[in-house]
Write a protein that holds these residues in place. Structure first.
Motif, PDB file in Angstrom:
ATOM      1  N   LEU A 172       0.815  -1.218   0.000  1.00 43.47           N
ATOM      2  CA  LEU A 172       0.000   0.000   0.000  1.00 43.47           C
ATOM      3  C   LEU A 172       0.845   1.262   0.000  1.00 43.47           C
ATOM      4  N   SER A 220       0.805   2.291   8.858  1.00 46.34           N
ATOM      5  CA  SER A 220      -0.547   2.208   9.419  1.00 46.34           C
ATOM      6  C   SER A 220      -0.685   3.088  10.652  1.00 46.34           C
ATOM      7  N   GLY A 278      -0.436  -4.452   5.479  1.00 44.76           N
ATOM      8  CA  GLY A 278      -0.368  -3.759   4.183  1.00 44.76           C
ATOM      9  C   GLY A 278       0.253  -4.592   3.099  1.00 44.76           C
TER      10      GLY A 278
END
Length: 269
Positions: A231, A235, A264
């Motif tokens: 991603l 986070s 991710g």
């Protein structure tokens, strides 16, 4: 044929459930504790800090608005007797305990050739023995008060228990989190007969207050760490709220001995 539900996703509700969160004075533990409150649980946070962080007062206010409570207890997870006293007092006050999030843990970045025995022992005492003692105390309370059936535990591990973090030298931390994953499987295999489910949760890099301080010292790591997952970002603690409610509620009623990885895609390359 089962009857249609009269309310939306009732299996995620935690009304009437008493849940203990270690490491709940701040960070991921406190964020997940707030999510449990929103699902209806009564929450007891346990941490070694003399006082919880400033945000605890806000969460406590939210608990009142939600018609539930969050209480802070000071205890060291390495102190078996002290931990037992705290868990026992919570169980006695509520006639049982229904769940646990074991989030207490420490981190140390030191090359393996420079690691001192005392530091290694402290890391394993907190991150492994402390998690075991906490789970043991909660399981005993569940069995004593008859709340084991439907009881659930989430042990906070890490993606670092699966992979070695490139550019982050934490050999004992990573080993301790691998141990937490294995501990969850073994406790699940022993306690399934009592109706107690035990799973682990393996987060990726989370930007907590402690990590923010680390990124001030090493600003280049934010981009580097983000580039290691699918991603392309780090986070936030809030992104693990749903996992807490899922693992502690009947939404995960047939899940035990498993590790839930939320990273991710870091470990999926």
């Amino acid at each position: 044929m089962s009857q249609p539900a009269t309310e939306r996703l009732p299996e995620f509700k935690l009304d009437g459930k008493v849940i203990i969160v270690t490491g709940g004075a701040r960070g991921l533990g406190l964020t997940q504790a707030e999510a449990l409150l929103e699902a209806g649980a009564t929450v007891h946070c346990v941490d070694v800090l003399p006082e919880p962080c400033d945000d605890f007062a806000r969460v406590s206010g939210r608990a009142q608005a939600l018609g539930t409570t969050i209480t802070y207890h000071r205890a060291d997870v390495r102190d078996a007797e002290g931990l037992d006293r705290v868990v026992s007092s919570i169980a006695e006050a509520h006639s049982g305990v229904h769940g646990l999030i074991a989030a207490a843990g420490i981190q140390q970045e030191t090359p393996a050739l420079e690691y001192q025995a005392a530091d290694a022992n402290r890391m394993l005492e907190v991150n492994v023995t402390g998690v075991f003692l906490t789970a043991q105390a909660v399981a005993k309370a569940m069995l004593k008060h008859g709340t084991a059936r439907g009881g659930s535990m989430c042990l906070i591990a890490s993606m670092s228990g699966t992979v070695a973090n490139r550019g982050l030298i934490c050999p004992l931390y990573n080993a301790s989190k691998a141990a937490v994953k294995q501990l969850a499987k073994n406790l699940a295999s022993e306690w399934g007969q009592y109706g107690i489910r035990v799973n682990s949760l393996s987060p990726g890099y989370i930007v907590t207050a402690m990590v923010e301080d680390l990124l001030v010292q090493h600003p280049e790591r934010e981009a580097t760490w983000a580039s290691h997952n699918m991603l392309g970002r780090l986070s936030a603690p809030r992104e693990f709220r749903g996992a807490a409610v899922f693992l502690l509620s009947q939404a995960s009623s047939f899940m035990t001995g498993a590790d839930l990885i939320i990273d991710g895609g870091h470990t999926a390359w």
